[in-house]
Enzyme design. Structure first.
Site, PDB file in Angstrom:
ATOM      1  N   GLU A 126     -34.950 -43.117 -47.696  1.00 14.84           N
ATOM      2  CA  GLU A 126     -36.106 -42.017 -48.408  1.00 14.84           C
ATOM      3  C   GLU A 126     -36.000 -43.405 -49.524  1.00 14.84           C
ATOM      4  O   GLU A 126     -35.827 -44.455 -49.949  1.00 14.84           O
ATOM      5  CB  GLU A 126     -35.529 -40.644 -49.101  1.00 14.84           C
ATOM      6  CG  GLU A 126     -34.015 -40.986 -49.560  1.00 14.84           C
ATOM      7  CD  GLU A 126     -34.427 -40.003 -50.780  1.00 14.84           C
ATOM      8  OE1 GLU A 126     -35.625 -39.705 -51.863  1.00 14.84           O
ATOM      9  OE2 GLU A 126     -33.042 -39.355 -50.985  1.00 14.84           O
ATOM     10  N   LYS A 153     -28.364 -31.746 -54.508  1.00 12.15           N
ATOM     11  CA  LYS A 153     -28.084 -31.586 -55.989  1.00 12.15           C
ATOM     12  C   LYS A 153     -26.912 -30.451 -57.179  1.00 12.15           C
ATOM     13  O   LYS A 153     -27.547 -29.052 -56.212  1.00 12.15           O
ATOM     14  CB  LYS A 153     -29.318 -31.862 -55.694  1.00 12.15           C
ATOM     15  CG  LYS A 153     -29.804 -32.541 -55.868  1.00 12.15           C
ATOM     16  CD  LYS A 153     -31.901 -33.042 -56.047  1.00 12.15           C
ATOM     17  CE  LYS A 153     -32.235 -31.713 -55.361  1.00 12.15           C
ATOM     18  NZ  LYS A 153     -34.067 -31.790 -55.488  1.00 12.15           N
TER      19      LYS A 153
HETATM   20  N1  PSU Z   1     -31.078 -35.748 -55.415  1.00  8.94           N
HETATM   21  C1  PSU Z   1     -31.101 -37.104 -56.115  1.00  8.94           C
HETATM   22  N2  PSU Z   1     -32.738 -38.014 -56.200  1.00  8.94           N
HETATM   23  C2  PSU Z   1     -33.698 -37.503 -56.036  1.00  8.94           C
HETATM   24  C3  PSU Z   1     -33.784 -36.168 -55.068  1.00  8.94           C
HETATM   25  C4  PSU Z   1     -32.701 -36.137 -54.130  1.00  8.94           C
HETATM   26  O1  PSU Z   1     -30.694 -37.288 -56.952  1.00  8.94           O
HETATM   27  O2  PSU Z   1     -34.604 -37.799 -56.316  1.00  8.94           O
HETATM   28  C5  PSU Z   1     -35.467 -35.843 -54.200  1.00  8.94           C
HETATM   29  C6  PSU Z   1     -35.162 -36.650 -52.768  1.00  8.94           C
HETATM   30  O3  PSU Z   1     -36.161 -37.041 -52.145  1.00  8.94           O
HETATM   31  C7  PSU Z   1     -34.859 -34.433 -51.945  1.00  8.94           C
HETATM   32  C8  PSU Z   1     -36.063 -33.932 -52.802  1.00  8.94           C
HETATM   33  O4  PSU Z   1     -35.817 -35.157 -50.592  1.00  8.94           O
HETATM   34  O5  PSU Z   1     -35.525 -34.518 -54.017  1.00  8.94           O
HETATM   35  C9  PSU Z   1     -35.922 -32.498 -52.754  1.00  8.94           C
HETATM   36  O6  PSU Z   1     -37.167 -32.354 -54.177  1.00  8.94           O
HETATM   37  P1  PSU Z   1     -37.426 -30.319 -53.978  1.00  8.94           P
HETATM   38  O7  PSU Z   1     -36.418 -29.879 -54.297  1.00  8.94           O
HETATM   39  O8  PSU Z   1     -38.644 -30.537 -54.414  1.00  8.94           O
HETATM   40  O9  PSU Z   1     -37.689 -30.642 -51.834  1.00  8.94           O
END
Ligand code: PSU
Ligand code: MN
Length: 301
Positions: A24, A158
């Site tokens: 990504e 996360k």
């Molecule tokens: N984990 C991290 N840093 C990030 C992300 C995840 O440590 O920047 C990003 C990834 O790109 C993941 C996204 O797909 O956050 C998910 O965001 P959301 O919870 O808004 O779907």
């Protein structure tokens, strides 16, 4: 359907049946890591993938063009300011010619599947947020992992998510969840969330065999890889920081897609920058394991 531009290097690797690891771009952009840690992360992830015998394929939308694999001239762009782009945003980013749409997990999986790539490496995935029963906030990452035909390699979800519900969701969506040399579901900065992983795997060959035996052409799976022991952070301190950061989100009205960058920023401050090397180490390690799996999948087919 949208078109993708595949770089020469990635296209050649795919046509010759060689290993490719999709990545990504959000993690490498200003949204994911501060400069210069983001550039270091990109360099380290690409190098370990190459060292393990695979070709790295960063995904992004540049100037309205969906790209898989970047040339040297685009590296600076990958590490610059971006708009966060989930899978649902891809058509918008193309039609409105976004200068830089950085792929989240769901967007990267959509692009990678289109190119026929089997393995995808990230840092941490999104998941079910705490309080989702009220906000409905469940990351699009989860459905994408379950129904895109790739192995997603991550250091768990996360840490500020509801990890138990995230695992339940993946079960419902039909995605196998595998623990890499561990029985515990990792929690990003720490090696265990205290939750069990449904299945432990101890080699890339076994992951490749599980991938080959999927029940649907579009069944994806999650390979959860714990952060290397020497880079893991202290759990108790982290929990307090997370809770405080989430309270702050609520008080300041930070919602939805803005929560992740906000909380990650607070963690970096509160750990006095210790979270950065940890983040880099886990991303690099995931990329390395992903490359091993990609090579194993190629060797078996
Ligand atoms: N984990 C991290 N840093 C990030 C992300 C995840 O440590 O920047 C990003 C990834 O790109 C993941 C996204 O797909 O956050 C998910 O965001 P959301 O919870 O808004 O779907
Ligand atoms: Mn969300």
């Amino acid at each position: 359907m949208f078109d993708v531009r595949v770089s020469d290097e990635v296209a050649t690797a795919l046509s010759e049946g060689n290993a490719v690891v999709a990545m990504e771009s959000t993690i490498f952009s200003h949204l994911g890591l501060p400069s210069p840690a983001n550039e270091e992360a990109l360099t380290r992830c690409e190098s370990v993938v190459r060292a393990a015998g695979a070709v790295p394929a960063v995904t992004a939308v540049f100037g309205g063009v969906a790209q898989i694999g970047i040339d040297d001239a685009s590296r600076e762009r990958v590490c610059g300011p971006a708009k966060k782009m989930a899978e649902r945003d891809i058509p918008v980013a193309i039609a409105q010619r976004w200068n830089y749409g950085a792929t989240t997990v769901s967007a990267a999986l959509a692009l990678a599947e289109r190119a026929g790539i089997s393995v995808f490496a990230t840092g941490g995935i999104g998941g079910v947020h705490r309080g989702s029963e009220l906000t409905g906030d469940i990351s699009a990452d989860l459905d994408a992992i379950a129904r895109r035909a790739l192995v997603t390699v991550s250091a768990g979800a996360k840490a500020f998510l509801d990890l138990a519900r995230t695992l339940e969701y993946l079960e419902t969506a039909g995605a196998p969840v595998l623990g890499w040399k561990t029985d515990d579901f990792p929690a990003f900065y720490t090696r265990s969330s205290g939750l069990n992983v449904p299945h432990r795997v101890d080699s890339a060959e076994v992951v490749a065999a599980i991938y080959r035996n999927r029940t649907r052409n579009d069944q994806g799976l999650l390979l959860a890889v714990p952060i290397p022991e020497s880079d893991a952070l202290d759990v108790d301190h982290l929990d307090a920081v997370l809770t405080a950061a989430l309270d702050e989100c609520e008080a300041q009205g930070v919602r939805g897609a803005a929560i992740t960058p906000f909380v990650l920023g607070r963690i970096a401050e509160a750990t006095d920058g210790d979270s950065l090397p940890a983040n880099l180490a886990l991303a690099e390690h995931n990329a390395e394991v992903a490359a091993q799996v990609a090579v194993a999948i190629c060797q078996a087919s």
